[in-house]
Design a protein around this motif. Structure first.
Motif, PDB file in Angstrom:
ATOM      1  N   PRO A  47       0.875  -1.313   0.227  1.00 40.00           N
ATOM      2  CA  PRO A  47       0.238  -0.099  -0.226  1.00 40.00           C
ATOM      3  C   PRO A  47       0.927   0.993   0.060  1.00 40.00           C
ATOM      4  O   PRO A  47       0.247   2.042  -0.894  1.00 40.00           O
ATOM      5  N   ALA A  48       1.924   1.581   0.580  1.00 36.04           N
ATOM      6  CA  ALA A  48       2.775   2.369   0.690  1.00 36.04           C
ATOM      7  C   ALA A  48       3.470   2.593  -0.969  1.00 36.04           C
ATOM      8  O   ALA A  48       3.833   3.740  -1.037  1.00 36.04           O
ATOM      9  N   GLY A  49       3.011   1.887  -2.133  1.00 40.86           N
ATOM     10  CA  GLY A  49       3.793   1.918  -3.646  1.00 40.86           C
ATOM     11  C   GLY A  49       2.757   2.906  -4.338  1.00 40.86           C
ATOM     12  O   GLY A  49       2.712   3.594  -4.726  1.00 40.86           O
ATOM     13  N   ILE A  50       1.516   3.191  -3.449  1.00 38.37           N
ATOM     14  CA  ILE A  50      -0.117   3.825  -3.991  1.00 38.37           C
ATOM     15  C   ILE A  50       0.662   5.669  -4.422  1.00 38.37           C
ATOM     16  O   ILE A  50       0.306   5.896  -2.698  1.00 38.37           O
ATOM     17  N   HIS A  51       0.485   5.932  -5.433  1.00 36.69           N
ATOM     18  CA  HIS A  51       0.359   7.569  -5.364  1.00 36.69           C
ATOM     19  C   HIS A  51      -0.405   8.530  -6.378  1.00 36.69           C
ATOM     20  O   HIS A  51      -0.214   7.877  -6.751  1.00 36.69           O
ATOM     21  N   VAL A  52      -1.444   9.162  -5.446  1.00 44.29           N
ATOM     22  CA  VAL A  52      -2.151   9.522  -6.707  1.00 44.29           C
ATOM     23  C   VAL A  52      -2.000  10.997  -6.043  1.00 44.29           C
ATOM     24  O   VAL A  52      -2.240  11.670  -4.845  1.00 44.29           O
ATOM     25  N   GLY A  53      -2.293  11.881  -7.153  1.00 48.35           N
ATOM     26  CA  GLY A  53      -2.267  13.379  -6.843  1.00 48.35           C
ATOM     27  C   GLY A  53      -3.336  13.826  -7.567  1.00 48.35           C
ATOM     28  O   GLY A  53      -4.510  13.593  -7.229  1.00 48.35           O
ATOM     29  N   ALA A  54      -3.579  15.286  -7.125  1.00 47.60           N
ATOM     30  CA  ALA A  54      -4.013  16.823  -6.106  1.00 47.60           C
ATOM     31  C   ALA A  54      -5.762  16.538  -7.676  1.00 47.60           C
ATOM     32  O   ALA A  54      -5.017  16.689  -8.510  1.00 47.60           O
ATOM     33  N   GLN A  55      -6.684  16.607  -6.859  1.00 45.62           N
ATOM     34  CA  GLN A  55      -8.135  16.858  -7.975  1.00 45.62           C
ATOM     35  C   GLN A  55      -7.744  15.265  -9.174  1.00 45.62           C
ATOM     36  O   GLN A  55      -7.617  15.796 -10.226  1.00 45.62           O
ATOM     37  N   THR A  56      -7.514  14.409  -8.742  1.00 49.88           N
ATOM     38  CA  THR A  56      -7.740  13.469  -9.902  1.00 49.88           C
ATOM     39  C   THR A  56      -8.905  12.455  -9.562  1.00 49.88           C
ATOM     40  O   THR A  56      -9.292  12.306  -8.218  1.00 49.88           O
ATOM     41  N   TYR A  57      -9.616  11.894 -10.358  1.00 45.91           N
ATOM     42  CA  TYR A  57     -11.523  11.583 -10.024  1.00 45.91           C
ATOM     43  C   TYR A  57     -10.314   9.943 -10.537  1.00 45.91           C
ATOM     44  O   TYR A  57      -9.993   9.514 -11.355  1.00 45.91           O
ATOM     45  N   VAL A  58     -10.922   8.524  -9.884  1.00 48.30           N
ATOM     46  CA  VAL A  58     -10.570   6.971 -10.028  1.00 48.30           C
ATOM     47  C   VAL A  58     -12.238   6.616 -10.376  1.00 48.30           C
ATOM     48  O   VAL A  58     -12.555   6.609  -9.489  1.00 48.30           O
ATOM     49  N   ALA A  59     -12.479   6.457 -11.629  1.00 45.16           N
ATOM     50  CA  ALA A  59     -14.342   5.935 -11.480  1.00 45.16           C
ATOM     51  C   ALA A  59     -13.806   4.591 -11.540  1.00 45.16           C
ATOM     52  O   ALA A  59     -13.361   3.160 -11.195  1.00 45.16           O
ATOM     53  N   PHE A  60     -15.426   4.081 -11.100  1.00 42.46           N
ATOM     54  CA  PHE A  60     -15.307   2.610 -10.984  1.00 42.46           C
ATOM     55  C   PHE A  60     -14.723   2.044 -11.301  1.00 42.46           C
ATOM     56  O   PHE A  60     -14.453   1.450 -12.846  1.00 42.46           O
ATOM     57  N   GLU A  61     -14.355   0.782 -10.787  1.00 39.87           N
ATOM     58  CA  GLU A  61     -13.367  -1.009 -11.232  1.00 39.87           C
ATOM     59  C   GLU A  61     -12.165  -0.101 -11.217  1.00 39.87           C
ATOM     60  O   GLU A  61     -12.098  -1.311 -11.960  1.00 39.87           O
ATOM     61  N   ALA A  62     -12.111   0.315 -11.125  1.00 39.47           N
ATOM     62  CA  ALA A  62     -10.352   0.882 -11.902  1.00 39.47           C
ATOM     63  C   ALA A  62      -9.784   0.003 -10.707  1.00 39.47           C
ATOM     64  O   ALA A  62      -9.800   0.055  -9.839  1.00 39.47           O
ATOM     65  N   ARG A  63      -7.783   0.136 -11.163  1.00 40.50           N
ATOM     66  CA  ARG A  63      -7.687  -0.879  -9.975  1.00 40.50           C
ATOM     67  C   ARG A  63      -5.863  -1.113 -10.260  1.00 40.50           C
ATOM     68  O   ARG A  63      -5.569  -0.296 -11.204  1.00 40.50           O
ATOM     69  N   ILE A  64      -5.777   0.352  -9.104  1.00 37.94           N
ATOM     70  CA  ILE A  64      -4.265   0.820  -9.024  1.00 37.94           C
ATOM     71  C   ILE A  64      -2.965  -0.515  -8.462  1.00 37.94           C
ATOM     72  O   ILE A  64      -3.966  -1.474  -7.508  1.00 37.94           O
ATOM     73  N   LEU A  65      -2.654  -1.275  -9.448  1.00 36.54           N
ATOM     74  CA  LEU A  65      -1.757  -2.554  -8.801  1.00 36.54           C
ATOM     75  C   LEU A  65      -0.426  -1.736  -8.394  1.00 36.54           C
ATOM     76  O   LEU A  65       0.511  -0.336  -8.979  1.00 36.54           O
ATOM     77  N   THR A  66       0.172  -2.323  -6.876  1.00 27.90           N
ATOM     78  CA  THR A  66       1.566  -2.221  -6.711  1.00 27.90           C
ATOM     79  C   THR A  66       2.385  -3.079  -6.927  1.00 27.90           C
ATOM     80  O   THR A  66       3.898  -3.515  -6.441  1.00 27.90           O
ATOM     81  N   HIS A  67       1.905  -4.800  -7.229  1.00 35.52           N
ATOM     82  CA  HIS A  67       2.381  -5.834  -7.138  1.00 35.52           C
ATOM     83  C   HIS A  67       2.585  -6.706  -8.322  1.00 35.52           C
ATOM     84  O   HIS A  67       1.684  -6.770  -8.434  1.00 35.52           O
TER      85      HIS A  67
END
Length: 145
Positions: A47-67
């Motif tokens: 989880p420490a590998g997730i970095h999301v910047g200001a004013q960003t939108y992540v829509a439905f069922e999007a997946r952000i992986l770090t491993h």
């Protein structure tokens, strides 16, 4: 009859609780101004590998992986400011998405994306660059996509 705006306030509250849980308990680096769907998924293996910047939108069922267990890889995944991550898209570990980017719905992002780009497809390819977006990945009214 209740107004639908009351549901909007409820949604904002629930999303705020989810962000607080992701940043507080899981220690993800998610800017407070980020908005997301409740069904968006953030990798909790690293989880420490997730970095999301200001004013960003992540829509439905999007997946952000770090491993990636097949390669025994744990890597930081970064999403810049003013981005829109489309529904059911997949951002693979180690990918960096620059500021002012749009990731199309269902895209599989396997490589880093330069700032100001629109990417679509599997694997995701840049279809437009040089964009300057408004908050949450909105295209300015004078700029046709």
């Amino acid at each position: 009859m209740r107004s639908l705006n009351q549901l909007r306030r409820l949604r904002k509250t629930v999303v705020g609780i989810k962000k607080a849980w992701l940043t507080g308990f899981w220690k993800m680096d998610i800017d407070p101004s980020v908005d997301m769907s409740l069904s968006a998924k953030f990798d909790k293996t690293y989880p420490a590998g997730i970095h999301v910047g200001a004013q960003t939108y992540v829509a439905f069922e999007a997946r952000i992986l770090t491993h990636d267990m097949t390669r025994n890889l744990r890597s930081d995944t970064r999403i810049g400011a003013r981005c829109f991550i489309g529904g059911r898209s997949l951002i693979l570990p180690g990918v960096e998405i620059g500021d002012d980017c749009i990731v199309g719905a269902g895209a599989v992002v396997t490589k880093s994306v330069p700032a100001g780009s629109i990417v679509v497809g599997n694997p995701a390819k840049v279809i437009r660059s040089g964009m300057t977006l408004l908050s949450y990945g909105r295209v300015p009214p004078d700029d046709s996509v």
